[in-house]
Design a protein around this motif. Structure first.
Motif, mmCIF file in Angstrom:
data_model
loop_
_atom_site.group_PDB
_atom_site.id
_atom_site.type_symbol
_atom_site.label_atom_id
_atom_site.label_comp_id
_atom_site.label_asym_id
_atom_site.label_seq_id
_atom_site.Cartn_x
_atom_site.Cartn_y
_atom_site.Cartn_z
ATOM 1 N N MET A 205 -1.458 2.777 3.536
ATOM 2 C CA MET A 205 -0.382 3.389 2.858
ATOM 3 C C MET A 205 -0.871 4.397 1.516
ATOM 4 O O MET A 205 -0.686 5.427 1.301
ATOM 5 C CB MET A 205 0.841 2.571 2.490
ATOM 6 C CG MET A 205 2.047 3.472 2.229
ATOM 7 S SD MET A 205 3.237 2.156 2.211
ATOM 8 C CE MET A 205 3.076 1.299 0.700
ATOM 9 N N MET A 208 -3.031 7.012 2.412
ATOM 10 C CA MET A 208 -2.322 8.554 2.694
ATOM 11 C C MET A 208 -1.929 9.208 1.588
ATOM 12 O O MET A 208 -1.634 10.344 1.677
ATOM 13 C CB MET A 208 -0.988 7.857 3.679
ATOM 14 C CG MET A 208 -1.551 7.313 4.987
ATOM 15 S SD MET A 208 0.049 6.839 5.752
ATOM 16 C CE MET A 208 -0.632 6.399 7.307
ATOM 17 N N ILE A 209 -1.227 8.677 0.459
ATOM 18 C CA ILE A 209 -0.706 9.249 -0.789
ATOM 19 C C ILE A 209 -1.901 9.939 -1.433
ATOM 20 O O ILE A 209 -1.674 10.879 -1.736
ATOM 21 C CB ILE A 209 0.190 8.191 -1.661
ATOM 22 C CG1 ILE A 209 1.169 7.605 -0.740
ATOM 23 C CG2 ILE A 209 0.426 8.945 -2.960
ATOM 24 C CD1 ILE A 209 2.154 6.512 -1.637
ATOM 25 N N VAL A 420 3.224 10.150 3.667
ATOM 26 C CA VAL A 420 3.027 8.862 4.272
ATOM 27 C C VAL A 420 3.592 8.926 5.603
ATOM 28 O O VAL A 420 4.617 9.011 5.926
ATOM 29 C CB VAL A 420 3.769 7.715 3.641
ATOM 30 C CG1 VAL A 420 3.541 6.413 4.256
ATOM 31 C CG2 VAL A 420 3.182 7.893 1.969
ATOM 32 N N TRP A 422 4.763 7.222 8.274
ATOM 33 C CA TRP A 422 5.377 5.957 8.504
ATOM 34 C C TRP A 422 5.217 5.633 10.007
ATOM 35 O O TRP A 422 5.072 4.142 10.129
ATOM 36 C CB TRP A 422 6.820 5.942 8.062
ATOM 37 C CG TRP A 422 6.981 6.127 6.722
ATOM 38 C CD1 TRP A 422 7.531 7.201 6.169
ATOM 39 C CD2 TRP A 422 6.890 5.321 5.609
ATOM 40 N NE1 TRP A 422 7.515 7.226 4.751
ATOM 41 C CE2 TRP A 422 7.234 6.041 4.357
ATOM 42 C CE3 TRP A 422 6.548 4.073 5.541
ATOM 43 C CZ2 TRP A 422 7.009 5.675 3.230
ATOM 44 C CZ3 TRP A 422 6.278 3.472 4.180
ATOM 45 C CH2 TRP A 422 6.574 4.182 2.919
ATOM 46 N N LEU B 51 -1.684 14.273 7.344
ATOM 47 C CA LEU B 51 -1.240 14.440 6.084
ATOM 48 C C LEU B 51 -1.583 15.598 5.626
ATOM 49 O O LEU B 51 -1.150 16.251 4.487
ATOM 50 C CB LEU B 51 -1.946 13.251 5.074
ATOM 51 C CG LEU B 51 -2.061 12.000 5.633
ATOM 52 C CD1 LEU B 51 -3.313 11.202 5.097
ATOM 53 C CD2 LEU B 51 -0.919 11.491 5.501
#
Lengths: 573, 140
Positions: A205, A208-209, A420, A422, B51
């Protein structure tokens, strides 16, 4: 990992506390002891691989009585503690029951308890429970197989397939409780949740950011364009630079992100140079799958392996990066031979309009964010590298880095949090639960025993089987579930084979599961994504076309990585 | 001078379609409008996190491919422009045909291997365009 180590020491600590505590109560204070005849009995339950057996029911019977005088349940670490209301005069019998295991009976004479028991607490020797195959075993096995099949055949989204697997095993357990059949029990919700590795979830996570912010800057596309300019129409040189850029990006970002960034711009550069874009795209995706294994954060499989086996960022760098580089060099040589005609045909000429468009598409979109991102990412790399010394696990580094970027860069937070994925995180959680289920029913133990019997004490054979077997499996089934399922197996082999404490088998699993993805179009997500982009531009990559290039590349590169691992762990030691 | 809408992906397999569209435009004295419809359905085939601004990257790629197509047309002496759309191919094509009030729509025949577009789908689309919009549509 700290938790795992702590849990590993917990049995000893509990025994010390139990014995010491009771020693204090019953030994140090004789007057108090005479008022209380309670006899503490403690011990540990293990399976045939020496793993703790949790949630087993233990009942104590004294002097042949039919009713138990004490009952307890084994803990996560396999320990249990019974408080007998009085010491036995003749015998003590323990009855142990746990679904998926054969019931066990242990009996001891009263004299033996007295003899080895100056402090009036009895320590039962480790009890080994034998697994049995129940209906639950088959339900869990079928659920896992169905999940793999649905993912491989692209019938369901991976996350949905994993959730279906979880539902099947939990559903069977609920039914087992409803109709009172222990045979149907697979895993309880509580146990299933305990299998989720939150280190992995938070590391993924956080990254990802971070990636979501960095990718917006256009740095990789810019690097590709600069390479194009510098190469001055020499396609054979450009492809090397593009593969290296892709490789470095894949080692730091995930492979899919890397290819989503690199494929469109590489395709345009190839067209500008008048050559078939596939002669750039296929080498790039092969390089991406190879170089991803060089760091802890390069592939999801490495993240899984690192978390399970406590292999740090620095460990991957010192033990695997050289292997990945060697494999990459082998790939470059292979690509230059296979595509030599295409590269020679490059015209290098492009109109001003197209050149300008290319330059515009590859510009750095946000230099300020890029600078800030590079600073934060650099600090994160230091923490990844020195994480063990700084007592900072990778997931904490990723989360702190992501937060620092969110505060410093001030991107649209809603957009970033939407970035993100999910569904991927849910996929990981569901996958951990399904793999937990096949561990509970003993499938993993059977595979581990099979491999153990096959390999014996031959570490080299074990390494080769894991690398090449892993590669074959990963070429046809999704490598993330495969790796997740293999971790306990490799863990068992690492404990039982002499010399495997170096974790070489885990590195072998990393090589096989990641590089095996080059063996077929469906072997890795990055392959599928690249094929999708190429197809949209009118350059379809068919299964056979990829196989023709990818399968030999897989053999060549895995061969190079195998040589490295043999050299690193068997020659250097 | 009318406008012919030509759907193209831009790759080598599309050169045949582009060349035929250029020929037709010359015969009719029309100008060409190349269209690239970017859809990112291929992302549904992976569980890996996405992303990246894929739509933006695909749009840039489409622009580049269509600029190349435009150049081919201009080099052949035909006036040409381009438009990049995102979403469902059928819907976007019909919308663009209406919006630019084109007189003809040209679709390329699917390649021999690897193309996700099937001939049957294109034939159905041709009927749809002709019936719904009253615009001539051909597969070349």
């Amino acid at each position: 990992m700290v938790l795992r180590k702590f849990l590993g020491l917990l049995p000893i600590a509990m025994l010390i506390v139990a014995l010491g505590g009771w020693g204090f109560v019953f030994g140090a204070d004789d007057a108090h002891a005479q008022d209380d005849d309670v006899l503490p009995v403690t011990g540990r339950l293990l399976d045939e691989q020496g793993q703790p057996v949790a949630a087993a029911s233990i009942r104590a019977f004294v002097d042949g009585e039919s009713e138990p005088c004490a009952e307890a349940e084994s803990q996560e670490n396999g320990t249990y503690m019974l408080a007998l209301p009085r010491p036995p005069e003749q015998t003590l019998r323990l009855e142990v029951e746990r679904y998926h295991f054969e019931s066990l009976s242990y009996e001891v004479e009263a004299q033996e308890i007295e003899r080895g028991n100056p402090r009036r607490a009895f320590l039962v020797p480790d009890l080994i429970m034998r697994r049995k195959i129940t209906a639950g075993f088959w339900i869990a096995t079928i659920s896992f197989a169905v999940m793999l099949l649905l993912i491989a055949l692209d019938v369901l989204h991976s996350t949905v397939a994993a959730l279906l697997g979880v539902s099947m095993v939990l559903g069977a357990t609920v039914l087992g409780h409803l109709i009172g059949s222990d045979d149907l029990l697979v895993i309880s919700m509580e146990r299933a949740l305990s299998y989720i590795d939150f280190e992995v979830i938070f590391l993924v996570m956080g990254m990802m950011i971070v990636i979501g912010i960095i990718e917006d800057t256009g740095v990789f596309q810019w690097l590709a364009f600069v390479s194009y300019r510098v190469s001055r129409g020499r396609a054979w040189l450009l492809v090397i630079v593009l593969m290296l850029i892709t490789g470095v990006a894949s080692a730091l970002l995930d492979n899919v992100t890397t290819m989503l960034l690199m494929a469109p711009i590489s395709l345009q550069i190839a067209i500008a140079m008048g050559i078939n874009p596939l002669s750039f795209l296929i080498p790039e995706v092969l390089a991406s799958n190879i170089a991803g294994i060089s760091t802890l954060i390069g592939t999801p499989t490495n993240i899984l392996i690192g978390s399970y086996a406590d292999i740090s960022f620095g460990d991957f760098l010192s033990n695997l990066t050289a292997g990945a580089v060697l494999a990459l060099l082998a790939l470059i040589a292979y690509v230059e031979i296979v595509y030599r005609k295409e590269y020679q045909a490059a015209s290098g000429g492009v109109s001003k309009v197209l050149y300008e468009k290319l330059r515009q598409n590859a510009r750095i979109k946000d230099p300020i964010t890029l600078r800030k991102s590079l600073v934060v990412f650099g600090v994160m790399m230091i923490f990844f590298l020195l994480g063990k010394n700084l007592h900072t696990p990778p997931d904490a580094t990723a989360m702190i880095g992501a937060t620092a970027l969110l505060i410093w860069v001030e991107p649209d937070v809603e957009k970033m949090l939407k970035a993100v994925d999910w569904t991927t995180l849910v996929f990981f959680m569901a996958l951990f639960m399904v793999v937990g289920a096949i561990q509970e029913v003993g499938l993993i133990s059977h595979v581990a025993m099979f491999l153990s019997n096959l390999i014996g004490q031959n570490l080299l054979a074990g390494l080769l089987i894991l690398i090449w077997g892993g590669a074959v499996f990963s070429a046809v089934i999704a490598n993330i579930p495969f790796t997740a399922a293999m971790l306990p197996v490799v863990g068992f082999l690492s404990r039982t084979i002499a010399g495997a404490g170096s974790k070489v088998l885990f590195y072998g699993l990393s090589v096989g599961s990641a590089m095996g993805g080059n063996g077929s179009l469906i072997g890795a997500s990055a392959n599928v994504i690249t094929a999708g982009i190429a197809e949209r531009a009118g350059y379809p990559i068919t299964y056979s076309r990829f196989l023709k290039i990818g399968a030999p590349a897989m053999i060549v590169t895995i061969g190079a990585a195998t040589l490295w691992l043999v050299f690193r762990f068997f020659v250097i030691g | 001078m009318g406008t012919i809408l030509c759907a193209t992906r831009g790759g080598e397999a599309s050169y045949r379609t582009q060349d035929r569209a250029i020929e037709i435009a010359r015969e009719r004295g029309d100008k060409l409008l190349f269209i690239f419809v970017s859809d990112i359905n291929f992302l549904s085939h992976t569980s890996a996190p996405v992303l990246v601004d894929v739509e933006g990257e695909m749009e840039n790629m489409g622009e580049f491919l269509l600029l190349a197509a435009e150049e081919r047309a201009r080099n052949a002496g035909i006036e040409a422009e381009h438009v990049v759309r995102q979403g469902d191919f059928r819907e976007q094509l019909k919308e663009a045909a209406k919006e630019y009030q084109v007189e003809m729509v040209i679709l390329g025949r699917p390649g021999k291997e690897g193309s996700v577009t099937k001939l049957q789908m294109l034939e159905e689309l041709v009927k749809e365009i002709e019936q719904e919009l009253g615009i001539e549509a051909v597969i070349v």
